[in-house]
Design a protein around this motif. Structure first.
Motif, mmCIF file in Angstrom:
data_model
loop_
_atom_site.group_PDB
_atom_site.id
_atom_site.type_symbol
_atom_site.label_atom_id
_atom_site.label_comp_id
_atom_site.label_asym_id
_atom_site.label_seq_id
_atom_site.Cartn_x
_atom_site.Cartn_y
_atom_site.Cartn_z
ATOM 1 N N ARG A 81 28.790 13.485 15.443
ATOM 2 C CA ARG A 81 28.292 14.498 14.512
ATOM 3 C C ARG A 81 28.000 15.800 15.225
ATOM 4 N N GLY A 82 28.515 16.875 14.669
ATOM 5 C CA GLY A 82 28.228 18.182 15.239
ATOM 6 C C GLY A 82 29.129 18.515 16.406
ATOM 7 N N ARG A 95 25.942 9.751 16.660
ATOM 8 C CA ARG A 95 25.241 10.990 16.975
ATOM 9 C C ARG A 95 26.062 11.885 17.906
ATOM 10 N N LYS A 137 20.763 16.206 10.531
ATOM 11 C CA LYS A 137 21.467 14.965 10.888
ATOM 12 C C LYS A 137 22.906 15.270 11.254
ATOM 13 N N ALA A 138 23.525 16.168 10.475
ATOM 14 C CA ALA A 138 24.937 16.492 10.714
ATOM 15 C C ALA A 138 25.144 17.173 12.060
ATOM 16 N N LYS A 139 24.065 17.735 12.627
ATOM 17 C CA LYS A 139 24.171 18.347 13.949
ATOM 18 C C LYS A 139 24.227 17.299 15.038
ATOM 19 N N GLY A 140 23.821 16.072 14.698
ATOM 20 C CA GLY A 140 23.786 15.022 15.706
ATOM 21 C C GLY A 140 22.450 14.908 16.407
ATOM 22 N N MET A 147 31.022 11.182 8.073
ATOM 23 C CA MET A 147 29.959 11.652 8.962
ATOM 24 C C MET A 147 28.982 10.543 9.332
ATOM 25 N N VAL A 203 22.160 20.133 22.130
ATOM 26 C CA VAL A 203 22.554 18.734 21.984
ATOM 27 C C VAL A 203 23.951 18.492 22.546
ATOM 28 N N HIS A 204 24.872 19.391 22.198
ATOM 29 C CA HIS A 204 26.264 19.076 22.510
ATOM 30 C C HIS A 204 26.812 19.770 23.751
ATOM 31 N N LEU A 239 26.752 9.479 7.233
ATOM 32 C CA LEU A 239 25.492 9.945 6.651
ATOM 33 C C LEU A 239 25.291 9.414 5.234
#
Lengths: 670, 307
Positions: free
Chosen positions: A90-91, A87, B208-211, A56, A121-122, A58
């Motif tokens: 992730r997700g 970024r 954070k893991a969500k971006g 990830m 975000v995505h 992280l």
């Protein structure tokens, strides 16, 4: 083209610590196929979670960094990605859920907010569209009444529901890979079954791959297609599911299986793995598992093993499988805790009753309003009956919140002001005793707790901790004799005498639980209440503690009230079992009898929720929903709202319990 | 709602207690207001007459009853010195004090949050150490020293701001800084440590893991949670701020409640002292209740009950 989604090659993740560089992940390689579940198993501290965090991007900064290797997600090497590039991964391409749903959600934001954020975000959706998507996601993860739930805060949801919300957040970006780091470890087995099934269903629907990190071989058996076993920062075995569960190759994998408790091993001690994982700040010149391995020989201490690829596709990091290397036949180490039958050494009359509990009630008042009036009660324990015979073990099982621990505390009189009923210890009803009289009796019943870390005073020496009870309860007033007894006790629980001069923090989890056991034994008790004593420990350490408890029982004629949620531990250790639901016992009897032919629908559901290795359990009975609140139990039979076999009578009256050897409280049996 | 009522009920008891205490304390403290007004050499006849006019000849319990019944109607009598109703006196001074407190808090918050956040995000760097050095200085420097220094540099030296008084926005700057610096320093420290703790929580890892970007994580997930202990501290510190206002107002000759109280105590102007102290205790109680309310706003676990 290829069916490989993620390929990890020679990954190294190092952490800077005051003791030197810690090689948390040390040169590991594996690959995850599209749409499949890949499991990483191993005990705590072996580098499982750090592997996931590396993927990830992280890894905790600034101490940790990826020191080498590649993480290929399709064409991209994530290891070389910048924070900015990560970024977008992730997700969206890789999402992650964590072990503790309780702390992994932000307490001050609504769950709708927290899911929406990911969508913004995505997916770049507008608020209204995003809201519709949130509701779809909540529906997909099986949250009832999503339109209302969207505005609720995490603390208003149960643990299982929180984990579902976490999954919804992870799904929001339609990831190709879901990393699930011990996703069900903090949940009850009934809830675990729900969540695992949900993950399977979602995988079938979306075609995402899952990287499952767990220590539970049962969960691996249910979920995984491919498996990696990690030990001390390395992958020591790579295998498909079939081969792993029939012929695990690495000595560590084999011993993991052997240390699992089960019904068949009842009369023997478990094969615990002696010793501990070596500190990963060391530099190794041989095999890392060699000091704990029962198949190692001289060669293993001096040569670092490399991966051996076997004909059936399994890969093992072990010299035993190196071709052309002859292992001398006679050097196999005698394993320190070899399997041996446990012999009774203390003669006791096993038919004599030690403890008889009748209609035990522990009701906690709920205070409300300006003058703190009592507005109701939490019926934590509401009419429990049980008996324990001398030298026997009664296991008390049930979901968290059912009142197991409160029963234990109620019996040993830790909640006197709220306790009613009858607790007959030998001839005396403890509830009739004055506090002073009770003090004299206290030595007879002791307790050990779930968390050995927090149940000892960190400022006291181990010797003083063990000695304290003897002084306080006037068991042994002579100082020299007391010193001698402490020495005996430490040896009895498998520690050495000089450890008395150390503090609790200097010990490992397993050793601390040994100290707690020694402390309880110091006052010569007849009954020990064991409240989940092994659930915070790794399986190999759990095996050591279970062996110790069994040995002590045989030697000293102790009786245990063993509170647990782990059925395999019950099967291994207990004589009698009592199944508890919402403050009452719904079924009790001999362990073999109850576990093989359960009667109560709750017991059946509980047993079928446990993932069992090598048994295809295709008609699982899933319990829907969560445990109701004990302050407002359902009318009639408490279990009826979740019961698959409910009949009309159940909604009206609480069933009468028959008093057979195998007793159950259910309308179906009356 | 129930919660609010029980809070208000408690507040009434506190205010009643404070009023009683203040009344008896000021009357038993040595020093006769009549002598302050007429001077040592006055005739005893004049003194007796004045005493009767001010109602000071009555039994103490009667005076107490009069004071209490008056206070219920917000009638605190006339000032011994200025011969005008106390309520009028206070109303004329109150806006200046409110203004000073408000701008000080504003300055404190504007300094504390960015500084504390920056320090937390750049932990163990020069930025962090610089911020914490400022914080240490801010807490250590007493405002009766900082005030005059500010006047020397910025008023007498550079001539940017007036030396004293309350005339226009320019005159607010120095007193507000003098009063707000200590608060800013304490709060910055709290924001930093609270945020550092929050940034280690599991839900930050989830974010954070969500971006999410670093900015989104710190502002939305970090600060909102870090706010809780800061609110508690702010509530406690507002009391100290008022104490500081008394001194700052004296230093800058700021025509506020603080200066009024000090002057009244020195001249044994009973009605003014009583009213001012009552007002200050009211302010304390008000801050206390608002702290709880703000807390409930910031933490849904309190607002919606945790069952």
């Amino acid at each position: 083209m290829s069916d490989i989604l993620l390929e990890v090659k020679n990954l190294k993740t190092y952490l800077d610590t005051p003791r030197g560089v810690l090689r948390a992940v040390d040169n590991i390689s594996f690959s995850i196929k599209k749409g499949k579940t890949f499991a990483i198993v191993g005990e705590s501290g072996c580098g499982k979670s750090m592997t996931a965090l590396s993927i990830m991007g992280l890894v905790p900064e600034p101490a940790g960094k990826i020191a080498g290797g590649e993480i290929r997600l399709e064409k991209d090497d994530l290891a070389s990605f910048s924070e900015f590039q990560m970024r977008a991964v992730r997700g969206k391409r890789i999402a992650m859920i964590f072990q503790e749903p309780m702390t992994s959600l932000n307490p001050v934001l609504t769950i709708g907010d927290q899911i929406r954020e990911s969508i913004y975000v995505h997916k770049g959706l507008k608020k209204l569209e995003a809201n519709a998507r949130v509701i779809d996601l909540l529906k997909a993860v099986g949250i009832p009444d999503p339109a209302r739930r969207i505005d609720e805060y995490p603390h208003q949801l149960s643990g299982g529901m929180k984990q579902r919300v976490m999954i919804a957040i992870a799904l929001a970006g339609d990831p190709d890979l879901l990393i699930a780091d011990e996703p069900t470890t903090a949940l009850d087995v009934t809830i675990q079954a729900q969540v695992l099934q949900l993950l399977k269903d979602l995988q079938a629907k979306t075609g995402m791959a899952i990287l499952l990190i767990t220590h539970d071989l049962g969960v691996v058996y249910e979920m995984a297609d491919d498996i990696a076993v990690m030990y001390a920062g390395e992958v020591v075995e790579l295998s498909d599911r079939q081969s792993f569960f029939t012929t695990a190759k690495h000595p560590y994998s084999q011993r993991l299986f052997k240390s699992l408790p089960s019904m068949e091993k009842r009369l023997m001690s478990l094969e615990a793995i002696s010793g501990t994982v070596p500190p990963l700040t060391d530099t190794f010149t041989g095999c890392r598992f060699e000091p704990r391995c029962d198949q190692a020989w001289m060669f293993c201490t001096q040569n670092i093993p490399t991966i051996n690829k076997l004909a059936n596709g399994q890969q093992v990091l072990c010299h035993v499988y190196t071709e052309g290397l002859e292992r001398p036949k006679s050097v196999a180490k005698e394993s320190e805790t070899s399997t041996q039958a446990i012999a009774l050494s203390k003669k006791i009359d096993k038919n004599q009753n030690l403890l008889k509990v009748k209609n035990l009630q522990v009701h906690f008042p709920i205070h409300k309003g300006l003058f703190k009036k009592i507005a109701g009660y939490v019926y934590a324990v509401d009419g429990v009956e049980m008996e324990i015979k001398l030298g026997q073990t009664l296991a008390l099982v049930g979901e968290s919140g059912c009142g197991k621990t409160t029963v234990g505390k109620g019996i040993i009189q830790l909640l006197r002001e709220f306790t009613r009923g009858e607790v007959k210890f030998q001839a005396d009803n403890l509830l009739n005793f004055s506090d002073a009289e009770l003090r004299e009796k206290r030595a007879d019943f002791q307790i050990i707790f779930q968390d050995p870390y927090s149940s000892m005073n960190p400022r006291m020496l181990v010797g003083d901790i063990i000695e304290e009870g003897m002084i306080s309860l006037q068991i042994e007033l002579d100082k020299d004799k007391r010193e001698k007894k402490v020495t005996e006790l430490l040896e009895m629980v498998g520690l050495s005498e000089d450890m008395r001069h150390r503090y609790p923090h200097e010990f490992s989890g397993g050793q601390r639980q040994r100290i707690c056991i020694a402390r309880a034994l110091a006052v010569n008790p007849k009954l020990i209440v064991c409240d989940e004593p092994t659930s915070a420990l790794d399986v190999s350490v759990q095996a050591q503690i279970l062996n110790l408890l069994k040995e002590l029982q045989a030697k000293l004629g102790l009786a245990y009230l063993f509170i647990t949620h782990d059925i395999s531990v019950v099967a291994y250790l207990a004589d009698q079992i009592a199944v508890m639901y919402l403050g009452r016992i719904v079924e009790r009897g001999a362990v073999e009898e109850v576990l093989t032919s359960p009667k109560h629908p709750y017991t059946k559901a509980l047993l079928s929720a446990v993932p069992v290795i090598n048994s295809e359990n295709n008609n699982k009975q899933f319990l829907q929903g969560d445990l109701p609140s004990p302050s407002n139990p359902p009318k009639g039979c408490h279990f009826h709202p979740r019961c698959p076999e409910v009949i009309d009578k159940c909604r009206v009256a609480y069933p009468i319990c028959n008093n057979d050897e195998h007793s159950t409280c259910c309308h179906l049996y009356n | 709602m129930n919660y609010l009522i029980s809070k208000l009920f408690g507040a009434l008891i506190v205010i009643f207690g404070v009023a009683t205490l203040v009344f008896f304390l000021i009357h038993f403290v040595p020093g006769d207001p009549v002598e302050f007004i007429l001077g040592d050499s006055a005739l005893s006849v004049d003194k007796a007459e004045l005493r009767a006019r001010l109602g000071l000849d009555k039994p103490i319990l009667t005076q107490y009853a009069n004071f209490m019944s008056g206070a219920l109607h917000f009638d605190f009598g006339d000032s011994f010195h200025k011969k005008i109703p106390v309520s009028e006196l206070i109303l004329s001074r109150l806006p200046a004090t409110i203004q000073l407190t408000f701008t000080s808090i504003l300055i404190a918050l504007l300094i504390a949050f960015p500084l504390g956040t920056l320090a937390a995000m750049k932990k163990d760097t020069a930025v962090d150490r610089g911020a914490m050095m400022f914080s240490l200085l801010g807490v250590s420097i007493p405002n009766f020293w900082l005030g005059p220094i500010l006047i020397m540099i910025f008023s007498l030296g550079l001539g940017w701001f007036p030396v004293s008084g309350n005339e226009g926005a320019g005159s607010w700057v120095l007193p507000s800084i003098a009063l707000g610096t200590a608060l800013a320093a304490i709060l910055a420290r709290m924001v930093r440590s609270s945020l550092l703790e929050v940034l280690n929580e599991d839900y930050i890892r989830t974010a954070k893991a969500k971006g999410l970007t670093q900015f989104q994580i710190v502002v939305k997930h970090g600060l909102r949670n870090a706010l809780l202990p800061v609110i508690t501290l702010l509530g406690l510190q507002l009391g100290a701020l008022l104490g500081g206002a008394v001194i700052t107002e004296t230093v800058f000759s700021w025509p506020g409640i603080g200066k009024l109280t000090v002057d009244a105590i020195l001249s044994r102007d009973y009605p003014v002292v009583q009213a001012c102290v009552l007002l200050i205790s009211l302010f304390y109680v008000f801050v206390n209740i608002s702290t709880d309310l703000v807390y409930a706003w910031a933490d849904p676990r309190i607002r919606t009950g945790s069952n």
